[in-house]
Scaffold this motif. Structure first.
Motif, PDB file in Angstrom:
ATOM      1  N   LYS A  40       0.827  -1.214   0.000  1.00  0.00           N
ATOM      2  CA  LYS A  40       0.000   0.000   0.000  1.00  0.00           C
ATOM      3  C   LYS A  40       0.857   1.259   0.000  1.00  0.00           C
ATOM      4  O   LYS A  40       0.434   2.311  -0.496  1.00  0.00           O
ATOM      5  CB  LYS A  40      -0.916  -0.004   1.225  1.00  0.00           C
ATOM      6  N   SER A  41       2.054   1.148   0.561  1.00  0.00           N
ATOM      7  CA  SER A  41       2.935   2.316   0.595  1.00  0.00           C
ATOM      8  C   SER A  41       3.313   2.784  -0.804  1.00  0.00           C
ATOM      9  O   SER A  41       3.586   3.968  -1.023  1.00  0.00           O
ATOM     10  CB  SER A  41       4.202   1.993   1.389  1.00  0.00           C
ATOM     11  N   GLN A  42       3.308   1.845  -1.768  1.00  0.00           N
ATOM     12  CA  GLN A  42       3.595   2.213  -3.153  1.00  0.00           C
ATOM     13  C   GLN A  42       2.514   3.147  -3.686  1.00  0.00           C
ATOM     14  O   GLN A  42       2.811   4.147  -4.351  1.00  0.00           O
ATOM     15  CB  GLN A  42       3.668   0.949  -4.014  1.00  0.00           C
ATOM     16  N   VAL A  43       1.263   2.823  -3.381  1.00  0.00           N
ATOM     17  CA  VAL A  43       0.149   3.668  -3.824  1.00  0.00           C
ATOM     18  C   VAL A  43       0.197   5.013  -3.109  1.00  0.00           C
ATOM     19  O   VAL A  43       0.002   6.074  -3.729  1.00  0.00           O
ATOM     20  CB  VAL A  43      -1.195   2.969  -3.548  1.00  0.00           C
ATOM     21  N   GLU A  44       0.445   4.985  -1.820  1.00  0.00           N
ATOM     22  CA  GLU A  44       0.496   6.224  -1.044  1.00  0.00           C
ATOM     23  C   GLU A  44       1.610   7.141  -1.542  1.00  0.00           C
ATOM     24  O   GLU A  44       1.424   8.362  -1.636  1.00  0.00           O
ATOM     25  CB  GLU A  44       0.700   5.894   0.433  1.00  0.00           C
ATOM     26  N   SER A  45       2.735   6.561  -1.894  1.00  0.00           N
ATOM     27  CA  SER A  45       3.848   7.360  -2.418  1.00  0.00           C
ATOM     28  C   SER A  45       3.490   7.961  -3.769  1.00  0.00           C
ATOM     29  O   SER A  45       3.825   9.119  -4.057  1.00  0.00           O
ATOM     30  CB  SER A  45       5.098   6.490  -2.547  1.00  0.00           C
ATOM     31  N   ALA A  46       2.814   7.169  -4.601  1.00  0.00           N
ATOM     32  CA  ALA A  46       2.411   7.672  -5.918  1.00  0.00           C
ATOM     33  C   ALA A  46       1.435   8.832  -5.786  1.00  0.00           C
ATOM     34  O   ALA A  46       1.538   9.842  -6.512  1.00  0.00           O
ATOM     35  CB  ALA A  46       1.790   6.545  -6.726  1.00  0.00           C
ATOM     36  N   LEU A  47       0.488   8.705  -4.862  1.00  0.00           N
ATOM     37  CA  LEU A  47      -0.482   9.785  -4.644  1.00  0.00           C
ATOM     38  C   LEU A  47       0.193  11.010  -4.042  1.00  0.00           C
ATOM     39  O   LEU A  47      -0.184  12.156  -4.340  1.00  0.00           O
ATOM     40  CB  LEU A  47      -1.612   9.299  -3.726  1.00  0.00           C
ATOM     41  N   ALA A  48       1.208  10.776  -3.218  1.00  0.00           N
ATOM     42  CA  ALA A  48       1.894  11.880  -2.555  1.00  0.00           C
ATOM     43  C   ALA A  48       2.670  12.757  -3.546  1.00  0.00           C
ATOM     44  O   ALA A  48       2.855  13.957  -3.304  1.00  0.00           O
ATOM     45  CB  ALA A  48       2.844  11.343  -1.485  1.00  0.00           C
ATOM     46  N   ILE A  49       3.123  12.174  -4.646  1.00  0.00           N
ATOM     47  CA  ILE A  49       3.872  12.965  -5.636  1.00  0.00           C
ATOM     48  C   ILE A  49       2.961  13.551  -6.709  1.00  0.00           C
ATOM     49  O   ILE A  49       3.443  14.089  -7.707  1.00  0.00           O
ATOM     50  CB  ILE A  49       4.977  12.123  -6.299  1.00  0.00           C
TER      51      ILE A  49
END
Length: 219
Positions: A114-123
């Motif tokens: 899930k951290s991959q998705v969160e990182s993508a949304l964060a950028i």
């Protein structure tokens, strides 16, 4: 071994192999599309669609392709729906394969943290962009072994197409055995034909898995 018999009827196996391969590839492509749609429905947890998808997967995986083909070819005409033999073969293979592909893609999607998705949304990526550029490529790499196994499985399942009067490899072999009683020759050509179809797929799958492993995927 009657070499003359093999030489005479080899062209029939070649044509049957072309038909088997064409229908198999078509069914597999539709299976992949169905699998992606079903896996995304489960990933995004859309209540109604997720329930429908779960019912479809259970129904598909727990009924043999032979039964599905009988239903399509002999059952549907009873209610006025007529399908050609080739249509029945493609629909049946797609219906069966879609559930297996869905499970393969589902396992791949769940393997992406899930951290991959969160990182993508964060950028600044949107949810569709995160899925397209971050989640799906990683999920696909993880799913490759299961997808390749499913492709081989579905090609082997084409051996039941003969029940809907398709002149596939199995149909040709059974026809020649029934007419000339040359069982050894007919079955030998059948085995070789499936080996020719499946061996390249198996080798390509192994090569692809090794490349992904060396690239750091699927560990």
């Amino acid at each position: 071994m009657d070499i003359g018999f093999v030489t005479k009827y080899l062209p029939m196996y070649v044509e049957a192999a072309k038909l088997t391969l064409r229908l198999g590839i078509t069914g597999i492509l539709f299976s992949i599309i169905i699998g992606i749609i079903c896996s995304l429905a489960g990933y995004y947890r859309v209540p109604v669609i997720k329930r429908i998808t779960a019912i479809y997967i259970e129904l598909s995986r727990n009924t043999p392709l032979l039964v599905q083909l009988f239903f399509l070819y002999f059952g549907l005409p009873k209610i006025g729906i007529m399908l050609s033999s080739e249509s029945c073969a493609v629909i049946g293979l797609s219906f069966l394969g879609g559930s297996y592909m869905a499970e393969a893609f589902r396992s791949g999607l769940e393997a992406v943290e899930k951290s991959q998705v969160e990182s993508a949304l964060a950028i600044g990526l949107s949810h569709p962009q995160a899925m397209r550029y971050v989640v799906f490529p990683q999920a696909l790499a993880v799913s490759v072994p299961a997808l390749c196994a499913n492709v081989i499985f579905l090609i082997k399942e084409t051996s039941v197409f003969s029940v809907v009067a398709l002149a596939d490899l199995m149909y040709v072999a059974k026809d020649l055995i029934g007419l000339y009683y040359q069982t050894d020759e007919a079955l030998l050509m059948l085995v070789i034909a499936y080996l020719v179809l499946l061996l390249p797929v198996s080798l390509a799958a192994g090569w692809l898995e090794r490349r992904l492993r060396y690239a750091g995927f699927g560990n």
